[in-house]
Design a protein around this motif. Sequence first.
Motif, short mmCIF file in Angstrom:
data_model
loop_
_atom_site.label_atom_id
_atom_site.label_comp_id
_atom_site.label_asym_id
_atom_site.label_seq_id
_atom_site.Cartn_x
_atom_site.Cartn_y
_atom_site.Cartn_z
N PHE A 1 30.40 10.84 13.89
CA PHE A 1 30.16 11.05 15.31
C PHE A 1 29.16 10.00 15.77
CE2 PHE A 1 31.94 14.95 13.90
CZ PHE A 1 32.48 15.60 14.99
N LEU A 2 29.58 9.14 16.67
CA LEU A 2 28.77 8.00 17.10
C LEU A 2 28.07 8.28 18.43
CD1 LEU A 2 27.87 4.99 16.92
CD2 LEU A 2 30.02 4.41 18.10
N LEU A 3 26.75 8.14 18.44
CA LEU A 3 25.96 8.15 19.67
C LEU A 3 25.41 6.74 19.82
CD1 LEU A 3 24.85 9.96 21.98
CD2 LEU A 3 22.79 10.25 20.60
N PHE A 4 25.86 6.03 20.85
CA PHE A 4 25.58 4.59 20.95
C PHE A 4 24.92 4.25 22.27
CE2 PHE A 4 26.41 0.19 21.90
CZ PHE A 4 26.26 -0.44 20.68
N GLY A 5 24.00 3.28 22.23
CA GLY A 5 23.43 2.74 23.45
C GLY A 5 21.92 2.91 23.49
#
Length: 417
Positions: free
Chosen positions: A238-242
């Motif tokens: 699960f990617l949380l990006f930024g």
Amino acid sequence: MTVIKDLSQRRIMLFDLDCRGHHSSYILHLITYWRDRILPGKLDIVVTPEFVKQYPDVIESGESEQSNINFISISLKEEANLKTVSSPLDRFRRSFQEWRLVKKYINVTGCEHCLLMFLDSLLWRMSFGIRPPCSISSIFFRPIRHYRFLDNYQPSSRELFWEWREKLGLPRILASEQLENFFCLDPIAVNYFSKVYGEANGSNIVCLPDPVQIYNTSLQQVENLNQDLGIEAGRKVFLLFGSLSERKGIHELLEAIKTLSPELSCQLCLLIIGPFERQQSQKLKPLIKDISQSQPIQIICRNQFVSDSQIEPYFKIADFVLTPYQRHVGMSAILVRAAAANKPVLSTDFGAMGEVVRSFGLGITIDSEVIQNIADGLTRCLTEPTASLCDYEKMKQFAEQNKAEKFAKVIFDNILS
């Protein structure tokens, strides 16, 4: 715009004093389009000294004798005097400061047309009427008045204030004889503006793609990144990006993960990629450590900026992309990146983001202010077939509509016509 007989003498100015998030990428898309098509005339780009410091690759990609692109930095003193955006009063004051700089650098460059890359920061000043020295276009990122017509919208006092500001300012801005093009990244807002303001002003209201540049990424690059990160086999990523500010919902996400059963936690790898704000980092480190020690979950953090050309492999590695933003107004390029990588999202149901996710079948929407709802969404991602959670054909259409080239083409086709 003033008609220039010799197009080689045409001069356009882009103005953007914000270094955060997408701003550098948007400028890069525009200068790449201008440079590759050898558009006639000169393009001046006014930025801050901090932008020059942070993005030397963007500066280098644009500046050459052949491209006729020139970066102009405001002075260090001008940058130091700019108010922050930390309070409503400071944002109000900064709006007047930025407008004075807009007029100054229009005169410095002698441009025939100015594109304001971030109308939002200038909205207060422009609400009192404007007399720019040349014709202008603008990009509006965070319209909100149309949210009243969207599902599940109960405005907070802050949002009611933003609605009032927009109601006060936009009619005056759109009525300006010097405003030629009014670009907006929210397609729902564009339809609303066209109906409400379309006949009362002479400016061109245009829906602008939310651009993402997709680079060629090899399977080897993805495998190398996977090994470098050390993602454990058998886990869904699960990617949380930024840029991870408080409004991105990371705290609520971690609290939701704490409620998952061990059986679900052992299937999950949370990949957190992007620079933390200092206060966020101090809050999150102990929380992440506590979760990692108490549950069989894998959490991988990289607290660093990732350049545009290096982003794609992270999305290729992911199984799901997380956008549990907290009452976010406006669009998000992360939705486009996820769709381009063919990865479903677990997203806020609030505002334009929620509407777009539902309309294009990009994934699951949840009330991201409620911890249990985030946990329920994670559970669905871990237990239900991925294909049942999104519409891959609509995702593809959404990604196609928002290619970086189309963003630049829409802007320059309208400005240079």
